[in-house]
Design a protein around this motif. Structure first.
Motif, PDB file in Angstrom:
ATOM      1  N   PHE A 172       0.860  -1.678   0.159  1.00 51.49           N
ATOM      2  CA  PHE A 172       0.083   0.120   0.186  1.00 51.49           C
ATOM      3  C   PHE A 172       0.266   1.336  -0.158  1.00 51.49           C
ATOM      4  O   PHE A 172       1.160   2.233  -0.674  1.00 51.49           O
ATOM      5  CB  PHE A 172      -0.730  -0.279   0.994  1.00 51.49           C
TER       6      PHE A 172
ATOM      7  N   THR B 159       2.543   5.858  -2.562  1.00 50.32           N
ATOM      8  CA  THR B 159       1.387   4.860  -2.475  1.00 50.32           C
ATOM      9  C   THR B 159       1.340   4.389  -3.342  1.00 50.32           C
ATOM     10  O   THR B 159       0.883   5.280  -4.181  1.00 50.32           O
ATOM     11  CB  THR B 159       0.041   6.434  -1.588  1.00 50.32           C
TER      12      THR B 159
ATOM     13  N   GLN C 293      -2.456   2.506  -5.005  1.00 53.23           N
ATOM     14  CA  GLN C 293      -3.870   1.658  -5.058  1.00 53.23           C
ATOM     15  C   GLN C 293      -4.557   1.206  -6.770  1.00 53.23           C
ATOM     16  O   GLN C 293      -4.131   1.819  -7.709  1.00 53.23           O
ATOM     17  CB  GLN C 293      -4.804   3.485  -4.720  1.00 53.23           C
TER      18      GLN C 293
END
Length: 137
Positions: A62, A81, A83
């Motif tokens: 993540f 990050t 996603q």
């Protein structure tokens, strides 16, 4: 797969503009984890710098955070990050930085911001190219 690419610090050399002459000094392979230190050398505007970052957060797949321990900035904290969105991985970079030299550093802020943007635009294109070629190969 994308997180693993970033988890190999050696890939930093592959996604950094060549004019920075970026080189990792820490021996490979490196264990990426909180507390891991990575030493680099690079050139900014032809001026050589040593830079050390510490992985302060490591949360596969993540996110992770690296923070400058020594280097050209007064402060540098970089949050990566990852996603999943619509079957694709979206990579987000958030960088909080402060320049050295007080007011003099503040005067140079627009130029530094432009240079950082240029580096991240290069990275985006390099990442796309590398990952696409690895998919094909």
């Amino acid at each position: 797969r994308i997180f693993a690419f970033f988890g190999d610090a050696g890939n930093l050399e592959r996604i950094t503009p060549p004019e920075l002459q970026f080189q990792i000094l820490t021996p490979h392979p490196m264990e990426m984890r909180p507390g891991a230190l990575i030493d680099y050398k690079l050139r900014l505007l032809g001026i050589p710098f040593c830079w050390q970052t510490e992985i302060t957060e490591w949360n596969p797949p993540f996110h992770f955070v690296d923070a400058q321990r020594s280097g050209p900035y007064k402060q540098w904290i970089h949050r990566h990050t990852f996603q999943e969105e619509g079957g694709m991985t979206v990579i987000r970079d958030e960088v909080c930085y402060r320049l050295p030299f007080g007011l003099l550093g503040d005067i140079g802020y627009p130029f530094v911001r432009y240079q950082i943007g240029k580096i991240f635009r290069f990275r985006e294109q390099a990442i796309r190219r590398i990952l696409k070629s690895e998919e094909m190969g």
